[in-house]
Scaffold this motif. Structure first.
Motif, PDB file in Angstrom:
ATOM      1  N   ASP A   1       0.727   8.006 -11.054  1.00 33.33           N
ATOM      2  CA  ASP A   1       0.800   8.099  -9.604  1.00 33.33           C
ATOM      3  C   ASP A   1       2.257   7.972  -9.184  1.00 33.33           C
ATOM      4  N   LYS A   2       2.551   8.446  -7.983  1.00 36.18           N
ATOM      5  CA  LYS A   2       3.939   8.387  -7.538  1.00 36.18           C
ATOM      6  C   LYS A   2       4.019   8.125  -6.049  1.00 36.18           C
ATOM      7  N   GLY A   3       5.221   7.759  -5.624  1.00 35.92           N
ATOM      8  CA  GLY A   3       5.466   7.518  -4.219  1.00 35.92           C
ATOM      9  C   GLY A   3       6.932   7.238  -3.981  1.00 35.92           C
ATOM     10  N   THR A   4       7.198   6.745  -2.778  1.00 35.88           N
ATOM     11  CA  THR A   4       8.551   6.424  -2.341  1.00 35.88           C
ATOM     12  C   THR A   4       8.531   5.050  -1.694  1.00 35.88           C
ATOM     13  N   VAL A   5       9.564   4.264  -1.935  1.00 33.53           N
ATOM     14  CA  VAL A   5       9.710   2.968  -1.282  1.00 33.53           C
ATOM     15  C   VAL A   5      10.213   3.222   0.139  1.00 33.53           C
ATOM     16  N   LEU A   6       9.435   2.804   1.128  1.00 35.18           N
ATOM     17  CA  LEU A   6       9.806   3.006   2.536  1.00 35.18           C
ATOM     18  C   LEU A   6      10.442   1.780   3.166  1.00 35.18           C
TER      19      LEU A   6
END
Length: 143
Positions: free
Chosen positions: A62-67
């Motif tokens: 899974d992936k994402g971005t630190v906001l």
């Protein structure tokens, strides 16, 4: 299909926010409370976060971005899982917002996941997140 339903899980933890924050952001603790997930990130706002592991016999990444990364207060990341079988595009990402509030030496931890397509999907997500926040509580209170 994106949605408007939010899954929210909360727990009161008998530990200071500094301890809970350490649990939320430490690789080894994350692996423990996130069902064996290996997380890779440097916690830089705007930077990537990747979760790898095996779920019910299937490998995932899974992936994402630190906001947002506000130590002791708030951690916000986006999250996309190919296991969802949805297209990898922004409207198919969830936002996971961890919020910590101090209460007389205790911490009130809330995790909210947005963009669930239905009440049923949000309820399913809440069940998983309830287990996760309970795991955070267990780790934070044991040491």
């Amino acid at each position: 299909m994106p949605g408007k339903y939010v899954a929210t899980s909360s727990v009161s933890i008998n530990a200071p926010t500094s301890r809970v924050w350490a649990v939320l952001t430490d690789h080894d603790f994350i692996e423990e409370f996130m069902f064996g997930t290996d997380v890779v990130t440097d916690w830089t706002v705007g930077g990537p976060i990747v979760w790898r592991g095996i779920w019910e016999g299937t490998a995932y990444e899974d992936k994402g971005t630190v906001l947002a990364f506000q130590p002791g207060q708030r951690l916000v990341v986006t999250h996309f899982s190919p296991l969802s079988r949805m297209q990898d595009k922004p409207e198919n990402y969830h936002t996971l917002a961890w919020t910590l509030e101090s209460e007389a030496g205790k911490t009130y931890l809330t995790l909210a996941q947005d963009n669930n397509a239905s009440a049923e999907e949000a309820a399913h997500s809440k069940g998983m997140w309830d287990a996760v926040v309970t795991g955070v509580k267990s780790i934070a209170e044991r040491e």
